[in-house]
Design an enzyme around this catalytic site. Structure first.
Site, PDB file in Angstrom:
ATOM      1  N   SER A   1      21.822 -10.395  45.995  1.00  0.00           N
ATOM      2  CA  SER A   1      22.192 -11.675  46.193  1.00  0.00           C
ATOM      3  C   SER A   1      21.801 -12.968  45.159  1.00  0.00           C
ATOM      4  O   SER A   1      20.784 -13.286  44.530  1.00  0.00           O
ATOM      5  CB  SER A   1      21.652 -11.984  47.710  1.00  0.00           C
ATOM      6  OG  SER A   1      22.143 -13.057  48.178  1.00  0.00           O
TER       7      SER A   1
ATOM      8  N   TYR B   1      13.884 -12.101  53.790  1.00  0.00           N
ATOM      9  CA  TYR B   1      15.255 -11.597  53.108  1.00  0.00           C
ATOM     10  C   TYR B   1      15.539 -11.491  51.677  1.00  0.00           C
ATOM     11  O   TYR B   1      16.068 -10.795  51.212  1.00  0.00           O
ATOM     12  CB  TYR B   1      16.318 -11.843  54.003  1.00  0.00           C
ATOM     13  CG  TYR B   1      17.917 -11.382  53.286  1.00  0.00           C
ATOM     14  CD1 TYR B   1      18.560 -10.059  53.829  1.00  0.00           C
ATOM     15  CD2 TYR B   1      18.753 -12.757  52.668  1.00  0.00           C
ATOM     16  CE1 TYR B   1      19.562  -9.568  52.851  1.00  0.00           C
ATOM     17  CE2 TYR B   1      19.893 -12.044  52.437  1.00  0.00           C
ATOM     18  CZ  TYR B   1      20.310 -10.825  52.176  1.00  0.00           C
ATOM     19  OH  TYR B   1      22.014 -10.682  51.834  1.00  0.00           O
TER      20      TYR B   1
END
Ligand code: NJP
Length: 225
Positions: free
Chosen positions: A136, A148
């Site tokens: 990501s 996250y």
């Protein structure tokens, strides 16, 4: 050449788009996730000859062992494994975050991915194949208190470590790092974000390179508005 591709998190979003694009390009896909109904629907759409659904919770190593065995029993080999299954935060930051959500993110986004990689490696060494991670942009940024984001920093480091372990074996590793993508990962539509198809095209670009070409990582971000 047609490849046998196993995709975790294939029931939705990026994984589903990678499955559709792969099948359209003539590859064979093994679709894994927990939602059996969605996977069966995708198999019906793509055709049973070139698509197989395997219900699997990636946090359960035994279920992943069955997933790999089912795939190789049916198709004989694996050329590409896409470690894509993942989930996001239910609340922003650490202080406001939810402890059960922290645990689930670490189990799915990190532990599950290490199991996928471990079980994939023997098959990918045999096929001189390709292990692809979905990292990501959040693994390349400081996001205040983000658990996250930290799970994706893990993927960034782990992808490089696995690449080093596989160096010289003929197998390749690519870490694809998307910016925001409009998928069910979010509760609300994200009209200015990337589309799952954008990531699927990048995935195919990476895996269809000639054998002597290595793409260690790809960044794919929405153009600033
Ligand atoms: O999300 P979504 P995305 N065991 O919710 C599966 C990363 N990413 O496509 O089990 C097995 O549509 C779930 O299937 P099910 C993100 O971190 C995203 O956006 O049936 N599978 C579903 O197929 C993640 O790594 C963005 O519920 C499990 C899939 O995972 C990847 O992209 C940006 C599972 C999630 O599909 C795909 O996310 C970025 C389990 N225990 C990176 N738990 C973004 N969307 O903006 C979940 O940089 N799944």
């Amino acid at each position: 050449m047609s490849k046998i591709i196993l995709i975790t998190g294939a029931s939705s979003g990026i994984g589903e788009a990678c499955a559709r694009h792969s099948a359209k390009a003539g590859h064979t896909v093994v679709l894994a996730a927990r939602s059996a109904d969605k996977l069966e629907g995708l198999v019906a759409e793509l055709g049973e000859k070139n698509a197989l659904a395997v219900t699997c919770d990636v946090t359960d190593a035994d279920q992943q062992k069955v997933m790999f065995a089912t795939a190789t029993d049916r198709f004989g080999r694996l050329d590409v494994v896409l470690a894509n299954a993942g989930l996001g935060a239910s609340a922003l930051g650490t202080e406001e975050g939810d402890i059960e959500n922290f645990k689930e993110m670490v189990l799915v986004n990190n532990f599950g991915v290490t199991v996928t990689a471990k079980l994939a490696i023997p098959h990918l060494k045999a096929s001189k194949g390709h292990l692809v991670f979905i990292g990501s942009r959040a693994g390349h940024a400081t996001l205040p208190g983000s658990v996250y984001g930290a799970t994706k920093w893990f993927i960034r480091g782990y992808a490089e470590n696995v690449a080093a372990e596989l160096s010289g074996t003929g197998a390749r590793v690519t870490n694809i790092n998307p910016g925001m993508v409009d998928t069910p990962f979010f509760d609300e539509p994200k009209p200015t974000a990337l589309r799952p198809d954008d990531i699927a095209r990048a995935f195919l670009y990476a895996i269809e390179q000639p054998e002597h070409v290595l793409i260690p990582s790809l960044q794919i971000y929405p153009k600033p508005q």
